[in-house]
Design a protein around this motif. Structure first.
Motif, mmCIF file in Angstrom:
data_model
loop_
_atom_site.group_PDB
_atom_site.id
_atom_site.type_symbol
_atom_site.label_atom_id
_atom_site.label_comp_id
_atom_site.label_asym_id
_atom_site.label_seq_id
_atom_site.Cartn_x
_atom_site.Cartn_y
_atom_site.Cartn_z
ATOM 1 N N PHE A 174 0.858 -1.178 0.000
ATOM 2 C CA PHE A 174 0.000 0.000 0.000
ATOM 3 C C PHE A 174 0.894 1.226 0.000
ATOM 4 C CE2 PHE A 174 -2.505 -3.331 1.929
ATOM 5 C CZ PHE A 174 -3.733 -3.193 1.314
ATOM 6 N N THR A 175 0.553 2.205 -0.823
ATOM 7 C CA THR A 175 1.306 3.456 -0.867
ATOM 8 C C THR A 175 0.365 4.589 -0.473
ATOM 9 O OG1 THR A 175 2.754 4.819 -2.236
ATOM 10 C CG2 THR A 175 0.872 3.830 -3.339
ATOM 11 N N TYR A 176 0.925 5.586 0.214
ATOM 12 C CA TYR A 176 0.135 6.657 0.816
ATOM 13 C C TYR A 176 0.632 8.020 0.372
ATOM 14 C CZ TYR A 176 -1.448 3.140 4.115
ATOM 15 O OH TYR A 176 -2.003 2.022 4.670
ATOM 16 N N ASP A 177 -0.304 8.990 0.369
ATOM 17 C CA ASP A 177 0.119 10.376 0.279
ATOM 18 C C ASP A 177 0.198 10.916 1.703
ATOM 19 O OD1 ASP A 177 -2.459 11.022 1.077
ATOM 20 O OD2 ASP A 177 -2.991 12.061 -0.760
ATOM 21 N N ALA A 178 0.524 12.184 1.842
ATOM 22 C CA ALA A 178 0.789 12.745 3.167
ATOM 23 C C ALA A 178 -0.439 12.825 4.067
ATOM 24 C CB ALA A 178 1.408 14.132 3.026
ATOM 25 N N VAL A 179 -1.626 12.841 3.500
ATOM 26 C CA VAL A 179 -2.814 12.985 4.343
ATOM 27 C C VAL A 179 -3.619 11.699 4.472
ATOM 28 C CG1 VAL A 179 -3.031 15.466 4.035
ATOM 29 C CG2 VAL A 179 -4.166 13.928 2.434
ATOM 30 N N GLY A 180 -3.066 10.578 4.032
ATOM 31 C CA GLY A 180 -3.695 9.303 4.303
ATOM 32 C C GLY A 180 -4.420 8.621 3.170
ATOM 33 N N SER A 181 -4.517 9.249 1.996
ATOM 34 C CA SER A 181 -5.114 8.539 0.865
ATOM 35 C C SER A 181 -4.166 7.415 0.469
ATOM 36 C CB SER A 181 -5.302 9.484 -0.320
ATOM 37 O OG SER A 181 -6.239 10.473 -0.001
ATOM 38 N N TYR A 182 -4.716 6.229 0.219
ATOM 39 C CA TYR A 182 -3.847 5.103 -0.084
ATOM 40 C C TYR A 182 -4.396 4.266 -1.229
ATOM 41 C CZ TYR A 182 -6.942 1.948 2.596
ATOM 42 O OH TYR A 182 -7.994 1.205 3.057
ATOM 43 N N GLU A 183 -3.486 3.447 -1.771
ATOM 44 C CA GLU A 183 -3.825 2.609 -2.907
ATOM 45 C C GLU A 183 -3.019 1.326 -2.806
ATOM 46 O OE1 GLU A 183 -3.455 2.847 -7.779
ATOM 47 O OE2 GLU A 183 -2.406 4.309 -6.563
ATOM 48 N N ARG A 184 -3.638 0.213 -3.138
ATOM 49 C CA ARG A 184 -2.905 -1.054 -3.186
ATOM 50 C C ARG A 184 -2.221 -1.151 -4.539
ATOM 51 N NH1 ARG A 184 -4.811 -7.114 -1.444
ATOM 52 N NH2 ARG A 184 -2.861 -8.122 -2.054
ATOM 53 N N VAL A 185 -0.924 -1.378 -4.512
ATOM 54 C CA VAL A 185 -0.108 -1.438 -5.722
ATOM 55 C C VAL A 185 0.769 -2.684 -5.671
ATOM 56 C CG1 VAL A 185 -0.088 1.063 -6.111
ATOM 57 C CG2 VAL A 185 1.656 0.041 -4.670
ATOM 58 N N GLY A 186 1.414 -2.986 -6.755
ATOM 59 C CA GLY A 186 2.323 -4.133 -6.793
ATOM 60 C C GLY A 186 3.661 -3.841 -6.171
ATOM 61 N N TYR A 187 4.095 -2.581 -6.215
ATOM 62 C CA TYR A 187 5.365 -2.135 -5.654
ATOM 63 C C TYR A 187 5.308 -0.628 -5.520
ATOM 64 C CZ TYR A 187 6.019 -1.391 -10.626
ATOM 65 O OH TYR A 187 5.838 -1.009 -11.924
ATOM 66 N N SER A 188 6.201 -0.073 -4.729
ATOM 67 C CA SER A 188 6.178 1.371 -4.526
ATOM 68 C C SER A 188 7.517 1.848 -3.996
ATOM 69 C CB SER A 188 5.071 1.755 -3.545
ATOM 70 O OG SER A 188 5.010 3.157 -3.400
ATOM 71 N N ALA A 189 7.746 3.131 -4.120
ATOM 72 C CA ALA A 189 8.900 3.801 -3.519
ATOM 73 C C ALA A 189 8.433 5.185 -3.096
ATOM 74 C CB ALA A 189 10.052 3.908 -4.514
ATOM 75 N N GLN A 190 8.939 5.660 -1.991
ATOM 76 C CA GLN A 190 8.625 7.001 -1.503
ATOM 77 C C GLN A 190 9.930 7.688 -1.150
ATOM 78 O OE1 GLN A 190 5.880 8.433 -1.775
ATOM 79 N NE2 GLN A 190 4.179 7.052 -1.398
ATOM 80 N N GLY A 191 9.873 8.989 -1.043
ATOM 81 C CA GLY A 191 11.061 9.755 -0.684
ATOM 82 C C GLY A 191 11.603 10.521 -1.869
ATOM 83 N N SER A 192 12.699 11.217 -1.627
ATOM 84 C CA SER A 192 13.246 12.090 -2.666
ATOM 85 C C SER A 192 13.746 11.312 -3.880
ATOM 86 C CB SER A 192 14.378 12.954 -2.096
ATOM 87 O OG SER A 192 15.458 12.143 -1.670
ATOM 88 N N GLY A 193 14.207 10.091 -3.693
ATOM 89 C CA GLY A 193 14.707 9.297 -4.804
ATOM 90 C C GLY A 193 13.633 8.519 -5.550
ATOM 91 N N SER A 194 12.395 8.618 -5.116
ATOM 92 C CA SER A 194 11.336 7.815 -5.742
ATOM 93 C C SER A 194 11.102 8.188 -7.199
ATOM 94 C CB SER A 194 10.035 7.919 -4.956
ATOM 95 O OG SER A 194 9.510 9.218 -5.011
ATOM 96 N N THR A 195 11.331 9.441 -7.551
ATOM 97 C CA THR A 195 11.144 9.839 -8.956
ATOM 98 C C THR A 195 12.192 9.204 -9.860
ATOM 99 O OG1 THR A 195 12.429 11.842 -8.573
ATOM 100 C CG2 THR A 195 10.039 12.030 -8.380
ATOM 101 N N LEU A 196 13.299 8.788 -9.289
ATOM 102 C CA LEU A 196 14.325 8.083 -10.062
ATOM 103 C C LEU A 196 14.128 6.566 -10.007
ATOM 104 C CD1 LEU A 196 17.323 10.178 -8.749
ATOM 105 C CD2 LEU A 196 16.288 10.347 -11.011
#
Length: 135
Positions: A40-62
């Motif tokens: 599950f991946t989240y935004d800052a206010v709690g909206s979430y989505e079930r995904v196969g994989y995820s990355a968060q943080g400053s390097g996530s765009t890379l």
């Protein structure tokens, strides 16, 4: 508590504290009620989505474009819906994580100097620590 229930609890907690102090981008992983892996991946206010994989943080765009390419994630708009991730062996998955973080570290000054990989499977827990930068 099941992972989907934990995902909802984390969403509620983030939303309840959306103004202060839990302004964070989270990733939650575990097993669902069928024994399948779930992320599950989240935004800052709690909206979430079930995904196969995820990355968060400053390097996530890379990191995310490389994961999309390597895991051949189909578009969610395709019909009929297809499995969201190409299955990998444990060693291939760990190698992919090492590669994407090594690449992100070279191009993003905010990505840390070390990587901790925790592998949890039926035989137990294994941790690996990798130095990313040596400068």
């Amino acid at each position: 508590m099941s992972c989907p229930a934990m995902a909802q609890l984390l969403s509620n907690t983030l939303y309840y504290k959306r103004f202060f102090p839990y302004y964070a981008f989270n990733v939650l992983g575990g097993l669902d009620n069928e024994g399948k892996g779930c992320v599950f991946t989240y935004d800052a206010v709690g909206s979430y989505e079930r995904v196969g994989y995820s990355a968060q943080g400053s390097g996530s765009t890379l990191i995310m474009p490389v994961l999309d390419n390597q895991l051949k994630s189909p578009s969610p708009l395709l019909l009929p819906a297809r499995d969201s991730v190409t299955p990998l062996s444990e060693s291939d998955a760990v190698d992919l994580v090492k590669d994407v973080f090594a690449s992100a570290t070279e191009r993003d000054i905010y990505t840390g100097d070390k990587l901790e990989i925790v592998v949890i499977n039926a035989s137990g827990i294994r941790r690996e620590f990798i130095e990313l930068r040596k400068d």
